[in-house]
Design a protein around this motif. Structure first.
Motif, PDB file in Angstrom:
ATOM      1  N   ALA A  81       0.842  -1.193   0.000  1.00  0.00           N
ATOM      2  CA  ALA A  81       0.000   0.000   0.000  1.00  0.00           C
ATOM      3  C   ALA A  81       0.877   1.241   0.000  1.00  0.00           C
ATOM      4  CB  ALA A  81      -0.936   0.015   1.214  1.00  0.00           C
ATOM      5  N   GLU A  82       0.339   2.326  -0.564  1.00  0.00           N
ATOM      6  CA  GLU A  82       1.010   3.622  -0.564  1.00  0.00           C
ATOM      7  C   GLU A  82      -0.002   4.715  -0.244  1.00  0.00           C
ATOM      8  OE1 GLU A  82       2.818   0.709  -3.160  1.00  0.00           O
ATOM      9  OE2 GLU A  82       0.971   1.831  -3.578  1.00  0.00           O
ATOM     10  N   ILE A  83       0.450   5.707   0.500  1.00  0.00           N
ATOM     11  CA  ILE A  83      -0.304   6.947   0.711  1.00  0.00           C
ATOM     12  C   ILE A  83       0.603   8.080   0.248  1.00  0.00           C
ATOM     13  CG2 ILE A  83      -1.425   8.476   2.364  1.00  0.00           C
ATOM     14  CD1 ILE A  83      -1.965   6.075   4.122  1.00  0.00           C
ATOM     15  N   SER A 100      -3.394  10.373  -2.778  1.00  0.00           N
ATOM     16  CA  SER A 100      -3.866   9.065  -3.240  1.00  0.00           C
ATOM     17  C   SER A 100      -3.621   8.005  -2.181  1.00  0.00           C
ATOM     18  CB  SER A 100      -3.162   8.662  -4.541  1.00  0.00           C
ATOM     19  OG  SER A 100      -1.765   8.510  -4.340  1.00  0.00           O
ATOM     20  N   ILE A 101      -4.467   6.967  -2.210  1.00  0.00           N
ATOM     21  CA  ILE A 101      -4.331   5.780  -1.360  1.00  0.00           C
ATOM     22  C   ILE A 101      -4.477   4.572  -2.267  1.00  0.00           C
ATOM     23  CG2 ILE A 101      -5.231   4.502   0.613  1.00  0.00           C
ATOM     24  CD1 ILE A 101      -6.451   7.109   1.627  1.00  0.00           C
ATOM     25  N   THR A 102      -3.485   3.670  -2.262  1.00  0.00           N
ATOM     26  CA  THR A 102      -3.471   2.564  -3.230  1.00  0.00           C
ATOM     27  C   THR A 102      -3.097   1.235  -2.558  1.00  0.00           C
ATOM     28  OG1 THR A 102      -1.202   3.202  -3.813  1.00  0.00           O
ATOM     29  CG2 THR A 102      -2.977   4.049  -5.204  1.00  0.00           C
ATOM     30  N   PRO A 103      -4.003   0.620  -1.785  1.00  0.00           N
ATOM     31  CA  PRO A 103      -3.722  -0.686  -1.188  1.00  0.00           C
ATOM     32  C   PRO A 103      -4.049  -1.832  -2.151  1.00  0.00           C
ATOM     33  CG  PRO A 103      -5.833   0.108  -0.428  1.00  0.00           C
ATOM     34  CD  PRO A 103      -5.282   1.176  -1.340  1.00  0.00           C
ATOM     35  N   ARG A 104      -3.399  -2.964  -1.974  1.00  0.00           N
ATOM     36  CA  ARG A 104      -3.668  -4.155  -2.779  1.00  0.00           C
ATOM     37  C   ARG A 104      -3.250  -5.404  -2.007  1.00  0.00           C
ATOM     38  NH1 ARG A 104       0.112  -0.895  -4.341  1.00  0.00           N
ATOM     39  NH2 ARG A 104       2.257  -1.581  -4.730  1.00  0.00           N
ATOM     40  N   GLN A 105      -3.836  -6.547  -2.383  1.00  0.00           N
ATOM     41  CA  GLN A 105      -3.626  -7.810  -1.687  1.00  0.00           C
ATOM     42  C   GLN A 105      -3.422  -8.910  -2.712  1.00  0.00           C
ATOM     43  OE1 GLN A 105      -3.984  -8.415   1.865  1.00  0.00           O
ATOM     44  NE2 GLN A 105      -3.292 -10.506   1.496  1.00  0.00           N
ATOM     45  N   LYS A 106      -2.490  -9.802  -2.421  1.00  0.00           N
ATOM     46  CA  LYS A 106      -2.242 -10.961  -3.277  1.00  0.00           C
ATOM     47  C   LYS A 106      -2.602 -12.220  -2.508  1.00  0.00           C
ATOM     48  CE  LYS A 106       1.413 -13.137  -6.052  1.00  0.00           C
ATOM     49  NZ  LYS A 106       2.827 -13.038  -6.492  1.00  0.00           N
ATOM     50  N   ASN A 146      -3.814 -23.254  -8.205  1.00  0.00           N
ATOM     51  CA  ASN A 146      -3.006 -22.767  -9.325  1.00  0.00           C
ATOM     52  C   ASN A 146      -3.289 -21.309  -9.669  1.00  0.00           C
ATOM     53  OD1 ASN A 146      -1.724 -25.240  -9.690  1.00  0.00           O
ATOM     54  ND2 ASN A 146      -3.338 -26.000 -11.054  1.00  0.00           N
ATOM     55  N   HIS A 147      -3.956 -20.595  -8.762  1.00  0.00           N
ATOM     56  CA  HIS A 147      -4.338 -19.210  -9.018  1.00  0.00           C
ATOM     57  C   HIS A 147      -3.516 -18.246  -8.163  1.00  0.00           C
ATOM     58  CE1 HIS A 147      -8.084 -20.282 -11.218  1.00  0.00           C
ATOM     59  NE2 HIS A 147      -8.062 -21.342 -10.430  1.00  0.00           N
ATOM     60  N   ASP A 148      -3.070 -17.173  -8.778  1.00  0.00           N
ATOM     61  CA  ASP A 148      -2.498 -16.028  -8.055  1.00  0.00           C
ATOM     62  C   ASP A 148      -3.452 -14.853  -8.239  1.00  0.00           C
ATOM     63  OD1 ASP A 148      -0.368 -17.619  -7.483  1.00  0.00           O
ATOM     64  OD2 ASP A 148       1.134 -16.406  -8.503  1.00  0.00           O
ATOM     65  N   PHE A 149      -4.242 -14.573  -7.204  1.00  0.00           N
ATOM     66  CA  PHE A 149      -5.218 -13.490  -7.269  1.00  0.00           C
ATOM     67  C   PHE A 149      -4.608 -12.207  -6.718  1.00  0.00           C
ATOM     68  CE2 PHE A 149      -7.977 -17.281  -6.815  1.00  0.00           C
ATOM     69  CZ  PHE A 149      -8.767 -17.132  -7.944  1.00  0.00           C
ATOM     70  N   ILE A 150      -4.944 -11.083  -7.349  1.00  0.00           N
ATOM     71  CA  ILE A 150      -4.572  -9.765  -6.832  1.00  0.00           C
ATOM     72  C   ILE A 150      -5.830  -8.899  -6.832  1.00  0.00           C
ATOM     73  CG2 ILE A 150      -3.230  -7.659  -7.233  1.00  0.00           C
ATOM     74  CD1 ILE A 150      -1.085  -9.402  -8.535  1.00  0.00           C
ATOM     75  N   PHE A 151      -6.111  -8.285  -5.676  1.00  0.00           N
ATOM     76  CA  PHE A 151      -7.246  -7.388  -5.523  1.00  0.00           C
ATOM     77  C   PHE A 151      -6.717  -6.029  -5.066  1.00  0.00           C
ATOM     78  CE2 PHE A 151      -8.491 -11.706  -4.415  1.00  0.00           C
ATOM     79  CZ  PHE A 151      -9.581 -11.936  -5.272  1.00  0.00           C
ATOM     80  N   GLY A 152      -7.239  -4.952  -5.656  1.00  0.00           N
ATOM     81  CA  GLY A 152      -6.726  -3.645  -5.297  1.00  0.00           C
ATOM     82  C   GLY A 152      -7.777  -2.562  -5.307  1.00  0.00           C
ATOM     83  N   LEU A 171     -11.775  -0.159  -8.377  1.00  0.00           N
ATOM     84  CA  LEU A 171     -11.563  -1.512  -7.864  1.00  0.00           C
ATOM     85  C   LEU A 171     -11.042  -2.363  -9.015  1.00  0.00           C
ATOM     86  CD1 LEU A 171     -14.903  -1.991  -5.884  1.00  0.00           C
ATOM     87  CD2 LEU A 171     -12.643  -1.640  -4.877  1.00  0.00           C
ATOM     88  N   TYR A 172     -10.054  -3.208  -8.734  1.00  0.00           N
ATOM     89  CA  TYR A 172      -9.547  -4.086  -9.784  1.00  0.00           C
ATOM     90  C   TYR A 172      -9.175  -5.438  -9.215  1.00  0.00           C
ATOM     91  CZ  TYR A 172      -4.881  -2.824  -8.028  1.00  0.00           C
ATOM     92  OH  TYR A 172      -3.774  -2.623  -7.238  1.00  0.00           O
ATOM     93  N   ALA A 173      -9.187  -6.444 -10.088  1.00  0.00           N
ATOM     94  CA  ALA A 173      -8.823  -7.803  -9.701  1.00  0.00           C
ATOM     95  C   ALA A 173      -8.158  -8.489 -10.885  1.00  0.00           C
ATOM     96  CB  ALA A 173     -10.054  -8.594  -9.265  1.00  0.00           C
ATOM     97  N   THR A 174      -7.135  -9.275 -10.613  1.00  0.00           N
ATOM     98  CA  THR A 174      -6.460 -10.058 -11.648  1.00  0.00           C
ATOM     99  C   THR A 174      -6.255 -11.480 -11.157  1.00  0.00           C
ATOM    100  OG1 THR A 174      -4.203  -9.551 -10.912  1.00  0.00           O
ATOM    101  CG2 THR A 174      -5.230  -8.002 -12.440  1.00  0.00           C
ATOM    102  N   ASP A 175      -6.103 -12.393 -12.103  1.00  0.00           N
ATOM    103  CA  ASP A 175      -5.858 -13.802 -11.782  1.00  0.00           C
ATOM    104  C   ASP A 175      -4.824 -14.348 -12.757  1.00  0.00           C
ATOM    105  OD1 ASP A 175      -5.907 -16.446 -10.998  1.00  0.00           O
ATOM    106  OD2 ASP A 175      -7.793 -16.898 -12.043  1.00  0.00           O
ATOM    107  N   ASP A 176      -3.714 -14.819 -12.219  1.00  0.00           N
ATOM    108  CA  ASP A 176      -2.694 -15.514 -13.000  1.00  0.00           C
ATOM    109  C   ASP A 176      -2.911 -17.004 -12.750  1.00  0.00           C
ATOM    110  OD1 ASP A 176      -0.531 -16.491 -14.338  1.00  0.00           O
ATOM    111  OD2 ASP A 176       0.972 -15.638 -12.992  1.00  0.00           O
ATOM    112  N   TYR A 177      -3.518 -17.675 -13.724  1.00  0.00           N
ATOM    113  CA  TYR A 177      -3.921 -19.078 -13.576  1.00  0.00           C
ATOM    114  C   TYR A 177      -2.943 -19.960 -14.334  1.00  0.00           C
ATOM    115  CZ  TYR A 177      -6.819 -23.289 -13.961  1.00  0.00           C
ATOM    116  OH  TYR A 177      -7.291 -24.576 -13.909  1.00  0.00           O
ATOM    117  N   LYS A 178      -2.284 -20.861 -13.615  1.00  0.00           N
ATOM    118  CA  LYS A 178      -1.315 -21.778 -14.223  1.00  0.00           C
ATOM    119  C   LYS A 178      -2.057 -22.971 -14.801  1.00  0.00           C
ATOM    120  CE  LYS A 178       2.343 -20.357 -11.045  1.00  0.00           C
ATOM    121  NZ  LYS A 178       1.507 -19.253 -10.480  1.00  0.00           N
ATOM    122  N   LEU A 179      -2.233 -22.955 -16.139  1.00  0.00           N
ATOM    123  CA  LEU A 179      -2.919 -24.055 -16.806  1.00  0.00           C
ATOM    124  C   LEU A 179      -2.068 -25.316 -16.849  1.00  0.00           C
ATOM    125  CD1 LEU A 179      -4.486 -22.118 -19.806  1.00  0.00           C
ATOM    126  CD2 LEU A 179      -5.645 -22.894 -17.737  1.00  0.00           C
ATOM    127  N   GLY A 180      -0.763 -25.143 -16.774  1.00  0.00           N
ATOM    128  CA  GLY A 180       0.170 -26.253 -16.799  1.00  0.00           C
ATOM    129  C   GLY A 180       1.542 -25.756 -16.426  1.00  0.00           C
TER     130      GLY A 180
END
Length: 519
Positions: A284-286, A309-315, A320-326, A357-366
């Motif tokens: 996070a940053e302020i 600005s305030i910019t927190p995020r969580q992983k 097999n998923h790497d989720f990021i929410f911010g 609000l944003y969300a990403t998913d890095d999904y390892k298919l193999g």
């Protein structure tokens, strides 16, 4: 880019050429990329056209400013309006021309330098000696960063005091009474560290009345625990630039150094302070920043911009998923005054609030395949008030917009020497505050968000230890593109769609342990 009543196409072919002395270890060690996910990740798993320039490569590049360094990179066109200093230069990724500042996002340690006005990021305010690496992501990054990231992101990562106890001093001098001085100090002490970088650059310039004076200060105080790092960063710069005026051909033929004006100049003071915390799974940053600009050009304009600005995020890692929410929250207030003589004497104040609000998913298919998904929703409110100081009349304007962005990317590692990726994305851009308010007339023109549909394909191939090839193709189809209309002499949303297409080709050849050629 050309404009016409019909949909038009901008086609870009970028090939960069660099000859630099670089240790071979710098070419073979895999650096970490922060820009692609807002957390550290290896460059080979991101489905994007990305480049990392290390401190060693910067040192051996033969460049003295950040704008010169970016000029050497394929897919980036740098426009320098005021010579060797790099001040007011723009980095264009994707052929946007005059609006490149609003479509290419510049970050400093992940914090955006693009303000909500037309001035853009000041590349000259970051001395090369303070940079640990430069990360370049081509293509839309609107899901992670929102506004200004339609064509790409350039993240400048500064050095850390944890690296070693060190003092660096450098001085340069050149023609036209040009000199530059850089001083930096890194000091670790226990679990804490401090890094300070100061620089000064001055030049009389090639033309009369083109003097330039700039001073910059970067500082970071950090503390590391077993699980996370936290600290404060400060960035400040002061700049004064004399403006020699335009030359027509007859005057240029007689004296190309002549100034056509007497007292025109521009100045800028900008400072920001950031508190941050960073760990493997959260960050996070302020940030609070302030900027004051004043110019004398056909009239006198003055602007004060304050932002926070305030910019927190969580992983979160699950199977097999790497989720990021911010969450991104930004607020800016711009107070301006422009005096072009009665009746064009205007004062305005503009406020902009943005939530996303944003969300990403890095999904390892193999073992060798990654699927990346992302979604962002952003709400922006703008309120503008103008007072004509000649007539005593006032006007107001307001805009409430909500937009979405998404991206889908597939990265395939075919073998140890070859990878490829495909990517589809949607982007957006909001008009900056002084695109909607006229310094000259005081007119208020709320604009719609610009939207874009993107497709990218690319491959990286290591032929052997000494040779590698990178190929990238992109297509951007824009609607409601924001730009300047010469007929109405104002910023508008273009009625017809516009198309940007291009190809980037980069060839690397390691001549020996000291020399690397990049074409």
């Amino acid at each position: 880019m050309n404009r016409s009543p019909l949909p038009v196409s901008a086609i870009t072919l970028a090939i960069g050429l660099t000859l630099s002395a670089t240790a071979i270890q710098a070419a073979t060690t895999e650096p970490l990329l922060v820009t692609a996910t807002r957390f550290k990740t290896t460059i080979d798993t991101a489905p994007v056209n990305s480049t990392i320039i290390t401190a060693e490569q910067i040192k051996q590049s033969g460049t003295s400013t950040l704008s010169q360094l970016l000029t050497q990179q394929a897919g980036i066109q740098v426009t320098n309006l005021f010579g060797i200093t790099g001040t007011k230069s723009t980095a264009d990724m994707g052929g946007f021309g005059a609006t490149a500042n609003q479509n290419t996002l510049i970050l400093l340690n992940g914090h955006r330098l693009n303000d909500v006005d037309l001035s853009g990021a000041n590349l000259a305010a970051i001395p090369l000696t303070s940079i640990a690496q430069v990360e370049i992501i081509h293509g839309s990054s609107a899901v992670l960063y929102g506004d200004n990231a339609a064509s790409g992101v350039i993240n400048i990562v500064t050095k850390s005091g944890f690296e070693e106890k060190r003092t660096d001093v450098s001085a340069e001098a050149g023609s036209f009474n040009t000199w530059q001085l850089n001083l930096s100090r890194s000091q670790p002490f226990g679990d804490s560290s401090i890094y300070v970088s100061a620089s000064a650059l001055r030049s009389d310039g090639y033309r009369d009345n083109s003097n330039f004076d700039q001073k910059n200060l970067l500082a970071e105080l950090s503390h590391a625990t077993t699980d996370f790092t936290y600290g404060f960063r400060f960035n400040g710069n002061y700049e004064v630039l004399r403006l020699p005026g335009a030359l027509n051909e007859p005057i240029y033929e007689i004296d190309p150094k002549r100034s056509t004006v007497a007292n025109e100049k521009a100045s800028q003071n900008r400072s920001s302070i950031e508190g941050y915390i960073s760990a493997d799974t959260y960050a996070a940053e302020i940030t609070v920043s302030d900027k004051h600009q004043k110019s004398t050009l056909y009239g006198t304009t003055e602007a004060n911009l304050s932002s926070w600005s305030i910019t927190p995020r969580q992983k979160h890692i699950y199977a097999n998923h790497d989720f990021i929410f911010g969450l991104d929250i930004y607020y800016s207030a711009l107070d301006t005054q422009a005096d072009f003589g009665a009746p064009n004497l205007n004062r305005s104040n503009t406020n902009r609030t943005s939530y996303a609000l944003y969300a990403t998913d890095d999904y390892k298919l193999g073992a060798t395949t990654n699927l990346n998904l992302g979604l962002r929703k952003q709400w922006v409110n703008v309120a503008i008030n103008n007072n004509n100081l000649s007539s005593g009349t006032g006007t107001t304007g307001q805009a409430d917009d909500s937009v979405s962005a998404w991206d889908v990317g597939i990265n395939q590692q075919f073998n140890d020497s070859m990878r490829g990726y495909l990517r589809w994305a949607e982007s957006f851009r909001f008009a900056v505050l002084d695109e909607m308010w006229s310094y000259f007339s005081g007119a208020i023109t709320p604009l719609k968000p610009q939207r874009g549909s993107h497709f990218e394909a690319g491959t990286t191939l290591s032929l052997n230890e000494a040779n590698s090839v990178e190929i990238n193709l992109f297509r951007m189809a824009l609607t409601e593109e924001i730009g300047f209309d010469n007929v109405s002499y104002s910023n508008i949303n273009f009625a017809d769609p516009t198309l940007h297409r291009g190809a980037n080709l980069t060839l690397h050849h390691q001549l020996n342990t000291q020399w690397l050629t990049t074409l």
